[in-house]
Design a protein around this motif. Structure first.
Motif, PDB file in Angstrom:
ATOM      1  N   ASN A   5       0.970  -1.207   0.035  1.00 12.40           N
ATOM      2  CA  ASN A   5      -0.044  -0.089   0.112  1.00 12.40           C
ATOM      3  C   ASN A   5       0.876   1.298  -0.016  1.00 12.40           C
ATOM      4  OD1 ASN A   5      -2.380  -1.476  -0.115  1.00 12.40           O
ATOM      5  ND2 ASN A   5      -2.573  -1.414   2.023  1.00 12.40           N
ATOM      6  N   GLN A   6       1.916   1.175   0.821  1.00 15.84           N
ATOM      7  CA  GLN A   6       2.753   2.349   0.585  1.00 15.84           C
ATOM      8  C   GLN A   6       3.449   2.674  -0.652  1.00 15.84           C
ATOM      9  OE1 GLN A   6       5.782   1.808   3.610  1.00 15.84           O
ATOM     10  NE2 GLN A   6       4.928   3.594   4.816  1.00 15.84           N
ATOM     11  N   GLU A   7       3.849   1.450  -1.427  1.00 13.62           N
ATOM     12  CA  GLU A   7       4.591   1.678  -2.621  1.00 13.62           C
ATOM     13  C   GLU A   7       3.266   2.287  -3.767  1.00 13.62           C
ATOM     14  OE1 GLU A   7       5.924  -2.129  -3.385  1.00 13.62           O
ATOM     15  OE2 GLU A   7       7.537  -2.234  -2.227  1.00 13.62           O
ATOM     16  N   GLN A   8       2.209   1.808  -3.490  1.00 17.68           N
ATOM     17  CA  GLN A   8       0.941   2.306  -4.303  1.00 17.68           C
ATOM     18  C   GLN A   8       0.841   3.807  -4.030  1.00 17.68           C
ATOM     19  OE1 GLN A   8      -2.190  -0.200  -3.448  1.00 17.68           O
ATOM     20  NE2 GLN A   8      -1.701  -1.591  -4.714  1.00 17.68           N
ATOM     21  N   LEU A   9       1.052   4.334  -2.937  1.00 16.40           N
ATOM     22  CA  LEU A   9       0.896   5.785  -2.383  1.00 16.40           C
ATOM     23  C   LEU A   9       1.954   6.514  -3.083  1.00 16.40           C
ATOM     24  CD1 LEU A   9      -0.534   7.939  -0.998  1.00 16.40           C
ATOM     25  CD2 LEU A   9       0.983   7.485   1.047  1.00 16.40           C
ATOM     26  N   PHE A  10       3.281   5.905  -3.196  1.00 17.66           N
ATOM     27  CA  PHE A  10       4.339   6.513  -3.646  1.00 17.66           C
ATOM     28  C   PHE A  10       4.254   6.614  -5.272  1.00 17.66           C
ATOM     29  CE2 PHE A  10       7.152   4.871  -0.275  1.00 17.66           C
ATOM     30  CZ  PHE A  10       6.575   5.903   0.908  1.00 17.66           C
ATOM     31  N   ASP A  11       3.636   5.932  -5.625  1.00 17.80           N
ATOM     32  CA  ASP A  11       3.719   5.642  -7.128  1.00 17.80           C
ATOM     33  C   ASP A  11       2.206   6.866  -7.611  1.00 17.80           C
ATOM     34  OD1 ASP A  11       5.234   3.765  -7.587  1.00 17.80           O
ATOM     35  OD2 ASP A  11       3.624   2.190  -7.822  1.00 17.80           O
ATOM     36  N   GLU A  12       1.388   6.651  -6.686  1.00 19.86           N
ATOM     37  CA  GLU A  12       0.024   7.682  -7.139  1.00 19.86           C
ATOM     38  C   GLU A  12       0.715   9.293  -6.925  1.00 19.86           C
ATOM     39  OE1 GLU A  12      -2.768   6.249  -4.495  1.00 19.86           O
ATOM     40  OE2 GLU A  12      -3.212   4.442  -5.816  1.00 19.86           O
ATOM     41  N   ALA A  13       1.382   9.433  -5.815  1.00 19.07           N
ATOM     42  CA  ALA A  13       2.080  10.768  -5.667  1.00 19.07           C
ATOM     43  C   ALA A  13       2.744  11.342  -6.932  1.00 19.07           C
ATOM     44  CB  ALA A  13       2.639  10.922  -4.408  1.00 19.07           C
ATOM     45  N   GLY A  14       3.682  10.289  -7.280  1.00 20.24           N
ATOM     46  CA  GLY A  14       4.647  10.665  -8.534  1.00 20.24           C
ATOM     47  C   GLY A  14       3.695  10.965  -9.759  1.00 20.24           C
ATOM     48  N   GLU A  15       2.768  10.372  -9.833  1.00 21.29           N
ATOM     49  CA  GLU A  15       1.903  10.466 -11.069  1.00 21.29           C
ATOM     50  C   GLU A  15       1.052  11.769 -11.091  1.00 21.29           C
ATOM     51  OE1 GLU A  15      -1.022   7.185 -11.873  1.00 21.29           O
ATOM     52  OE2 GLU A  15       0.371   5.651 -11.470  1.00 21.29           O
ATOM     53  N   ILE A  16       0.873  11.925  -9.911  1.00 21.94           N
ATOM     54  CA  ILE A  16       0.026  13.374  -9.693  1.00 21.94           C
ATOM     55  C   ILE A  16       1.090  14.729  -9.901  1.00 21.94           C
ATOM     56  CG2 ILE A  16      -1.028  15.209  -8.112  1.00 21.94           C
ATOM     57  CD1 ILE A  16      -2.610  12.563  -7.031  1.00 21.94           C
ATOM     58  N   ALA A  17       2.373  14.320  -9.316  1.00 26.61           N
ATOM     59  CA  ALA A  17       3.497  15.190  -9.365  1.00 26.61           C
ATOM     60  C   ALA A  17       3.544  15.678 -11.144  1.00 26.61           C
ATOM     61  CB  ALA A  17       4.668  14.870  -8.786  1.00 26.61           C
ATOM     62  N   SER A  18       3.893  14.406 -11.568  1.00 26.25           N
ATOM     63  CA  SER A  18       4.213  14.476 -13.184  1.00 26.25           C
ATOM     64  C   SER A  18       3.082  15.339 -13.834  1.00 26.25           C
ATOM     65  CB  SER A  18       4.397  13.264 -13.735  1.00 26.25           C
ATOM     66  OG  SER A  18       5.494  12.491 -13.167  1.00 26.25           O
ATOM     67  N   PHE A  19       1.776  15.095 -13.671  1.00 27.38           N
ATOM     68  CA  PHE A  19       0.697  15.390 -14.329  1.00 27.38           C
ATOM     69  C   PHE A  19       0.739  17.198 -13.945  1.00 27.38           C
ATOM     70  CE2 PHE A  19      -3.555  17.074 -13.922  1.00 27.38           C
ATOM     71  CZ  PHE A  19      -3.945  16.727 -15.034  1.00 27.38           C
ATOM     72  N   ARG A  70     -10.101  16.529 -11.188  1.00 22.01           N
ATOM     73  CA  ARG A  70     -10.435  16.152  -9.709  1.00 22.01           C
ATOM     74  C   ARG A  70      -9.888  14.747  -9.036  1.00 22.01           C
ATOM     75  NH1 ARG A  70     -15.289  13.151  -8.241  1.00 22.01           N
ATOM     76  NH2 ARG A  70     -16.196  12.374 -10.400  1.00 22.01           N
ATOM     77  N   LEU A  71      -9.682  14.736  -7.754  1.00 24.73           N
ATOM     78  CA  LEU A  71      -9.255  13.470  -7.288  1.00 24.73           C
ATOM     79  C   LEU A  71     -10.623  12.523  -7.026  1.00 24.73           C
ATOM     80  CD1 LEU A  71      -7.278  14.731  -3.987  1.00 24.73           C
ATOM     81  CD2 LEU A  71      -6.435  13.334  -5.973  1.00 24.73           C
ATOM     82  N   SER A  72     -10.272  11.436  -7.417  1.00 26.24           N
ATOM     83  CA  SER A  72     -11.513  10.112  -7.233  1.00 26.24           C
ATOM     84  C   SER A  72     -10.721   9.033  -7.051  1.00 26.24           C
ATOM     85  CB  SER A  72     -12.288  10.379  -8.853  1.00 26.24           C
ATOM     86  OG  SER A  72     -11.865  10.060  -9.761  1.00 26.24           O
ATOM     87  N   PRO A  73     -11.770   8.159  -6.536  1.00 20.91           N
ATOM     88  CA  PRO A  73     -11.201   6.747  -6.229  1.00 20.91           C
ATOM     89  C   PRO A  73     -11.086   5.983  -7.556  1.00 20.91           C
ATOM     90  CG  PRO A  73     -13.497   7.158  -5.481  1.00 20.91           C
ATOM     91  CD  PRO A  73     -12.873   8.509  -5.936  1.00 20.91           C
ATOM     92  N   ILE A  74     -10.124   5.103  -7.646  1.00 15.83           N
ATOM     93  CA  ILE A  74      -9.959   4.380  -8.761  1.00 15.83           C
ATOM     94  C   ILE A  74      -9.720   2.980  -8.317  1.00 15.83           C
ATOM     95  CG2 ILE A  74      -8.389   3.705 -10.581  1.00 15.83           C
ATOM     96  CD1 ILE A  74      -7.937   6.808 -10.996  1.00 15.83           C
ATOM     97  N   ARG A  75     -10.631   1.859  -8.754  1.00 15.55           N
ATOM     98  CA  ARG A  75     -10.446   0.505  -8.158  1.00 15.55           C
ATOM     99  C   ARG A  75      -9.192   0.031  -8.516  1.00 15.55           C
ATOM    100  NH1 ARG A  75     -13.985  -3.130  -6.177  1.00 15.55           N
ATOM    101  NH2 ARG A  75     -13.476  -5.280  -6.802  1.00 15.55           N
ATOM    102  N   LEU A  76      -8.486  -0.579  -7.653  1.00 11.43           N
ATOM    103  CA  LEU A  76      -7.294  -1.286  -7.943  1.00 11.43           C
ATOM    104  C   LEU A  76      -7.530  -2.584  -8.457  1.00 11.43           C
ATOM    105  CD1 LEU A  76      -5.465  -0.499  -4.333  1.00 11.43           C
ATOM    106  CD2 LEU A  76      -4.997   0.679  -6.773  1.00 11.43           C
ATOM    107  N   GLU A  77      -6.449  -3.187  -9.200  1.00 11.05           N
ATOM    108  CA  GLU A  77      -6.533  -4.476  -9.995  1.00 11.05           C
ATOM    109  C   GLU A  77      -6.403  -5.209  -8.855  1.00 11.05           C
ATOM    110  OE1 GLU A  77      -4.026  -5.054 -13.455  1.00 11.05           O
ATOM    111  OE2 GLU A  77      -4.217  -3.040 -13.951  1.00 11.05           O
ATOM    112  N   GLN A  78      -7.497  -6.432  -8.932  1.00  3.84           N
ATOM    113  CA  GLN A  78      -7.017  -7.562  -8.100  1.00  3.84           C
ATOM    114  C   GLN A  78      -5.877  -8.565  -8.126  1.00  3.84           C
ATOM    115  OE1 GLN A  78      -9.586  -7.980  -5.452  1.00  3.84           O
ATOM    116  NE2 GLN A  78     -10.547  -6.262  -6.114  1.00  3.84           N
TER     117      GLN A  78
END
Length: 82
Positions: A5-19, A70-78
């Motif tokens: 979960n921490q790794e996913q958070l880091f990836d998402e923060a990086g995606e928003i940063a790049s965007f 806007r920020l919105s929830p995105i379902r994670l792959e199972q």
């Protein structure tokens, strides 16, 4: 599981940063110019673009709204672990 979960958070923060950085550069603004237009501090914008993991969600939303997003929830792959 917590580490994943921490790794996913880091990836998402990086995606928003790049965007945000890409959008700002496309518009031709400096960080101080964009922060003034949006109404957030330069330091906040800088930290957002650097991918800081602990930022105020309302301010992140404010920045994204400026670009029409806007920020919105995105379902994670199972995964097999679920």
């Amino acid at each position: 599981m917590k580490r994943r979960n921490q790794e996913q958070l880091f990836d998402e923060a990086g995606e928003i940063a790049s965007f945000v950085r890409a959008k700002r550069k496309t518009l031709g603004y400096t960080q101080p110019e964009l922060s003034k237009r949006i109404g957030v501090g330069v330091r906040f914008l800088r930290e957002l673009e650097l991918g800081k993991k602990s930022l105020r969600m309302d301010k992140v939303e404010q920045v994204l709204n400026y670009f029409g997003y806007r920020l919105s929830p995105i379902r994670l792959e199972q995964s097999d672990e679920s």
